[in-house]
Write an enzyme that holds these catalytic residues in place. Structure first.
Site, mmCIF file in Angstrom:
data_model
loop_
_atom_site.group_PDB
_atom_site.id
_atom_site.type_symbol
_atom_site.label_atom_id
_atom_site.label_comp_id
_atom_site.label_asym_id
_atom_site.label_seq_id
_atom_site.Cartn_x
_atom_site.Cartn_y
_atom_site.Cartn_z
ATOM 1 N N GLU A 166 0.827 -1.213 0.000
ATOM 2 C CA GLU A 166 0.000 0.000 0.000
ATOM 3 C C GLU A 166 0.862 1.264 0.000
ATOM 4 O O GLU A 166 0.559 2.237 -0.701
ATOM 5 C CB GLU A 166 -0.941 0.005 1.206
ATOM 6 C CG GLU A 166 -2.101 -0.954 1.098
ATOM 7 C CD GLU A 166 -3.171 -0.481 0.116
ATOM 8 O OE1 GLU A 166 -3.043 0.644 -0.421
ATOM 9 O OE2 GLU A 166 -4.138 -1.219 -0.122
ATOM 10 N N GLU A 169 2.270 1.660 -3.489
ATOM 11 C CA GLU A 169 1.246 2.057 -4.454
ATOM 12 C C GLU A 169 0.846 3.520 -4.280
ATOM 13 O O GLU A 169 0.659 4.249 -5.253
ATOM 14 C CB GLU A 169 0.011 1.160 -4.309
ATOM 15 C CG GLU A 169 0.219 -0.259 -4.815
ATOM 16 C CD GLU A 169 -1.004 -1.140 -4.595
ATOM 17 O OE1 GLU A 169 -0.969 -2.310 -5.025
ATOM 18 O OE2 GLU A 169 -1.994 -0.668 -3.994
ATOM 19 N N GLU A 170 0.685 3.961 -3.028
ATOM 20 C CA GLU A 170 0.169 5.303 -2.780
ATOM 21 C C GLU A 170 1.229 6.393 -2.920
ATOM 22 O O GLU A 170 0.924 7.511 -3.350
ATOM 23 C CB GLU A 170 -0.444 5.373 -1.380
ATOM 24 C CG GLU A 170 -1.728 4.572 -1.240
ATOM 25 C CD GLU A 170 -2.426 4.822 0.089
ATOM 26 O OE1 GLU A 170 -1.874 5.588 0.924
ATOM 27 O OE2 GLU A 170 -3.512 4.254 0.297
#
Length: 288
Positions: A166, A169-170
């Site tokens: 995460e 990805e962010e």
């Protein structure tokens, strides 16, 4: 025990009743019930009769629960199953699982999964700055709140792997696991489910932010004190406690949990991870 059914071409219940009918293909489960996994297309009337005969047979055999797995391509069979007393247990993108209890007692079939799982990532650089984001979607959209990167855990994904994924990805930042700092449980979240939220401390391996435009409005390295001083952080009890835990960790006044990977000894060789405080004299190898 495995039992099979004949492939019947007739779509008429009357014609079926004049034939010798076998029962639906099923396998025994580990708790005295059976699992039926439908795969081939079938007329709903044919299915209705086969299911009635099968339930009668399994009742005579002393079976208990029936698990009926219907792929989305066989949605035409749902109504017949429900009319015979099956209920929805859970659904995935490609199938629906229904359940039925044969004995005249309260059923003991396990309930559907009760929780979703989320992660939050506390990441600090050598300047005492932490990685924070503002979101394009959700409850904090347009609020101006700077928050820790968060996300949800995929099916079969380890919570640490989810946190690392995460963040990448962010924000484009590569990280590695340090400690599990805290766990929050909340209720009536998504579709009435409860939620477990794991807060991890991760070590940054890169520092150049490349935010995900679809979900993230902004991302930056922010002094921890500025992050903790936000009005929402002060007013929201859980956010405030998490900030205090992170502050204590920064000052070496708090010890979280390390992770010990393991593989269960079974035919499926399930992988698992034990999280624990490693300051109690327990000596274990290969913590991550």
């Amino acid at each position: 025990m495995v039992v099979t059914h004949k492939k019947l071409s007739s779509s008429s219940v009357e014609e079926i009743s004049n034939q010798q009918i076998d029962i639906l293909n099923a396998v025994d489960d580990a708790f005295g019930g059976v699992i039926v996994e439908m795969k081939e297309p079938m007329n709903s009337n044919v299915f209705d009769t086969l299911l009635r005969v099968s339930i009668s047979c399994w009742r005579e055999q002393g079976k208990k629960g029936i698990w009926l797995k219907l792929p989305i391509e066989l949605a035409n069979l749902v109504e017949a199953a429900v009319k015979q007393g099956f209920w929805y247990h859970h659904a995935e993108p490609t199938y629906l699982m229904l359940a039925y209890w044969i004995p005249e007692t309260a059923h003991t079939l396990p309930a559907n999964a009760s929780h979703t799982v989320g992660i939050g990532a506390f990441i600090m650089n050598k300047k005492r700055e932490i990685l924070v984001v503002q979101e394009n979607n959700g409850r904090f959209k347009g609020s101006g709140l700077w928050k820790l990167p968060t996300g949800t855990v995929d099916v079969g994904e380890d919570i640490v792997e989810a946190a690392i994924r995460e963040v990448k990805e962010e924000t484009g930042i590569k990280v590695e696991f340090m400690e599990l700092l805290a766990v929050r449980q909340s209720h009536n979240v998504s579709f009435g489910k409860s939620n477990l939220f794991f807060v991890f401390m991760l070590r940054p391996l890169s520092f150049d932010i490349q935010k995900q435009d679809s979900e993230i409005a902004a991302a930056t390295w922010m002094p921890f004190e500025e992050y903790a001083a936000q009005s929402y952080m002060q007013k929201n009890e859980h956010f405030n406690y998490i900030a205090k835990i992170c502050a204590a960790k920064i000052d070496n006044d708090y010890t979280g949990f390390c992770a010990l990977p393991a593989t269960a000894v079974s035919s499926r060789r399930r992988k698992s991870c034990l999280y624990f405080n490693n300051h109690g004299g327990v000596v274990v190898p290969n913590t991550i």
